[in-house]
Design a protein around this motif. Structure first.
Motif, PDB file in Angstrom:
ATOM      1  N   SER A   4       0.821  -1.205  -0.065  1.00 21.24           N
ATOM      2  CA  SER A   4      -0.148   0.103  -0.187  1.00 21.24           C
ATOM      3  C   SER A   4       0.783   1.349   0.043  1.00 21.24           C
ATOM      4  O   SER A   4       0.329   2.341  -0.376  1.00 21.24           O
ATOM      5  CB  SER A   4      -0.967  -0.087   1.439  1.00 21.24           C
ATOM      6  N   VAL A   5       2.053   1.138   0.416  1.00 23.99           N
ATOM      7  CA  VAL A   5       2.964   2.487   0.434  1.00 23.99           C
ATOM      8  C   VAL A   5       4.529   1.817  -0.191  1.00 23.99           C
ATOM      9  O   VAL A   5       4.806   0.665   0.283  1.00 23.99           O
ATOM     10  CB  VAL A   5       2.966   3.001   1.707  1.00 23.99           C
ATOM     11  N   TYR A  36       7.234   4.165   4.333  1.00 23.69           N
ATOM     12  CA  TYR A  36       6.643   4.387   5.470  1.00 23.69           C
ATOM     13  C   TYR A  36       7.446   5.038   6.380  1.00 23.69           C
ATOM     14  O   TYR A  36       8.347   4.337   7.106  1.00 23.69           O
ATOM     15  CB  TYR A  36       5.699   3.308   6.208  1.00 23.69           C
ATOM     16  N   TRP A  58       2.894  11.919  -0.098  1.00 18.83           N
ATOM     17  CA  TRP A  58       1.682  11.177  -0.045  1.00 18.83           C
ATOM     18  C   TRP A  58       0.967  10.515  -0.934  1.00 18.83           C
ATOM     19  O   TRP A  58       0.581   9.336  -1.412  1.00 18.83           O
ATOM     20  CB  TRP A  58       0.819  11.851   1.049  1.00 18.83           C
ATOM     21  N   ASP A  80       2.490   7.486  -2.377  1.00 22.68           N
ATOM     22  CA  ASP A  80       2.622   6.524  -1.582  1.00 22.68           C
ATOM     23  C   ASP A  80       3.985   6.317  -0.812  1.00 22.68           C
ATOM     24  O   ASP A  80       4.366   5.400  -0.454  1.00 22.68           O
ATOM     25  CB  ASP A  80       2.293   5.057  -2.133  1.00 22.68           C
ATOM     26  N   ILE A 111       5.078   8.205   2.952  1.00 22.09           N
ATOM     27  CA  ILE A 111       4.631   8.482   3.806  1.00 22.09           C
ATOM     28  C   ILE A 111       5.362   9.029   5.106  1.00 22.09           C
ATOM     29  O   ILE A 111       5.456   8.449   5.799  1.00 22.09           O
ATOM     30  CB  ILE A 111       3.347   7.823   4.433  1.00 22.09           C
TER      31      ILE A 111
END
Length: 423
Positions: free
Chosen positions: A44-45, A48, A378, A381, A383
């Motif tokens: 999803s990222v 991070y 962001w 992806d 963050i």
């Protein structure tokens, strides 16, 4: 960088090769697979960098919560209170104290939000020293700490004594020594500064406050699970912190509080609730505080919110907080080296201590465009988070962050900042 596998300070940094070597030699690398999403074919990222605000969930916690809903809550129903739940604030508290806080049993509890726990402990401390009239704090502490202490000062007719903190460094023992005196009731500071990541000398500052006859309350929000803490050895009076950062307790998971055993029966906490009494189910006409740390509970324990942190606490105990700290230092050193190589030429400055001995688990990078950089990252992806003035925070979680993830994220910062500054 200080690591022997890293590039030298003078040679150009081969980021890809360095990241590969650091990951290959990382004794905590296998823990990364225990977290949700990191090994997904379509993660999803891409990177991070906000583990110092909200940690990733563990796979074990997903299973634990599902099992709790079906078996414990769904199966045992209200019997769960007698069988386990009533003691969870203390069993989990003791586990956290043992694994990450250097606290013997019977001094750590899980309850409420960080704000509420800080309020309870600070009010109890100043009320225990009615002959003293001052609270020492610093100008760059987290807003909650400053706001609630201002409120307590107005409630109790006390004076706030402000230490002017360098937002790119932190509070020193010398500054504390100059601020405390015979009127000081309480000193409240953060062990790791939320903005810069500065790691305070908690042992020395605690001694200085005690020499002045004051109590000390440490905010451990950016310390717990990332930096070794020795509350008993430092003779700390009180401490509080959140559990959703490096402890991966989840959004809004309840805070922890620490009360030194020598103070537990002397302090009267201000939010008197039924869970803090000597006999919870007596339902008596008057409030009779329990002995020990139980008296610092107020309302019904947030059982579901306590579940997830247990799995990270167990990982810390398994790996050892010293190994966690060693990985944290290597991660931040790599991030600093990449910032020097890639971002300094774009006008970025390091707003964190360069000495890793004085730096916690995150690094702050300053540039006037960082608010816009964060927003664009962001969308891609990647963050991080942003803190005024102009600070992009790179928060790195030792169990779940890889060195390759740091490389990918820092490259994205470089690319986005380059686009903005050349538009």
């Amino acid at each position: 960088m200080t690591d022997e596998n890293a590039a030298s300070d003078t040679a150009p940094l081969d980021a890809e090769e360095t990241a590969r070597r650091l990951d290959a030699s990382d004794p905590l690398a296998a823990y990364r697979a225990r977290f949700v999403g990191v090994d997904s074919p379509t993660p999803s990222v891409a990177a991070y960098f906000d583990g110092n605000s909200l940690g990733r969930p563990t796979l074990a916690s997903v299973e634990r919560i599902q099992r709790f809903l079906v078996e414990a809550w769904g199966g045992r129903l209200i019997r769960g209170w007698d069988e386990e739940w009533m003691d969870l604030p203390f069993t989990i508290g003791d586990a956290l104290g043992r694994a990450a806080l250097g606290a013997a049993p019977g001094q750590t509890f899980i309850a409420d939000s960080t704000t509420v726990v800080l309020y309870k402990l600070a009010r109890a401390a100043v009320d225990s020293l009615p002959e003293r009239s001052e609270i020492v704090l610093d100008t760059d502490n987290f807003p909650t700490d400053r706001y609630l202490l201002d409120g307590i000062a107005r409630e109790r007719g006390l004076r706030l004594v402000w230490i002017e903190a360098d937002s790119e460094a932190g509070v020193t023992p010398e500054q504390v020594a100059a601020a405390v005196g015979p009127r000081t009731a309480l000193v409240v500071l953060s062990h790791v500064a939320y903005r810069s990541g500065y790691l305070a000398d908690a042992a020395a500052i605690t001694r200085i406050a005690h020499d002045a006859g004051a109590l000390v309350l440490w905010d451990l929000c950016h310390s717990a699970g990332s930096v070794p803490v020795e509350l008993d050895a430092w003779d700390v009076d009180l401490a509080a912190g959140c559990t959703y950062k490096y402890l991966n307790g989840g959004p809004g998971s309840p805070a922890f509080g620490y009360v030194n055993a020598r103070l537990a029966n002397r302090l009267a906490q201000p939010i008197q609730g039924w869970m803090g009494v000597r006999d919870v189910f007596l339902m008596g006409p008057e409030y009779e505080p329990a002995d020990g740390v139980r008296r610092f509970l107020s309302g019904t324990p947030p059982v579901v919110g306590m579940l997830a942190m247990q799995d990270t606490i167990a990982m810390i105990e398994e790996a050892g907080i010293a190994a966690v700290r060693e990985k944290s230092v290597r991660l931040t050193e790599f991030a600093v080296a990449l910032a020097d190589e890639w971002l300094a030429p774009l006008g970025v400055s390091l707003a964190s201590p360069r000495d890793p001995e004085r730096r916690g688990g995150h690094v702050t990078l300053n540039h006037p465009a960082m608010r816009e950089v964060t927003a664009r990252l962001w969308e891609r992806d990647v963050i991080p988070d942003y803190r005024d003035p102009g600070g992009l925070r790179v928060g790195l979680s030792p169990f779940s962050t890889s060195f390759e993830e740091v490389r990918v994220g820092m490259a994205a910062v470089r690319d986005v900042l380059g686009e903005l500054t050349h538009d």
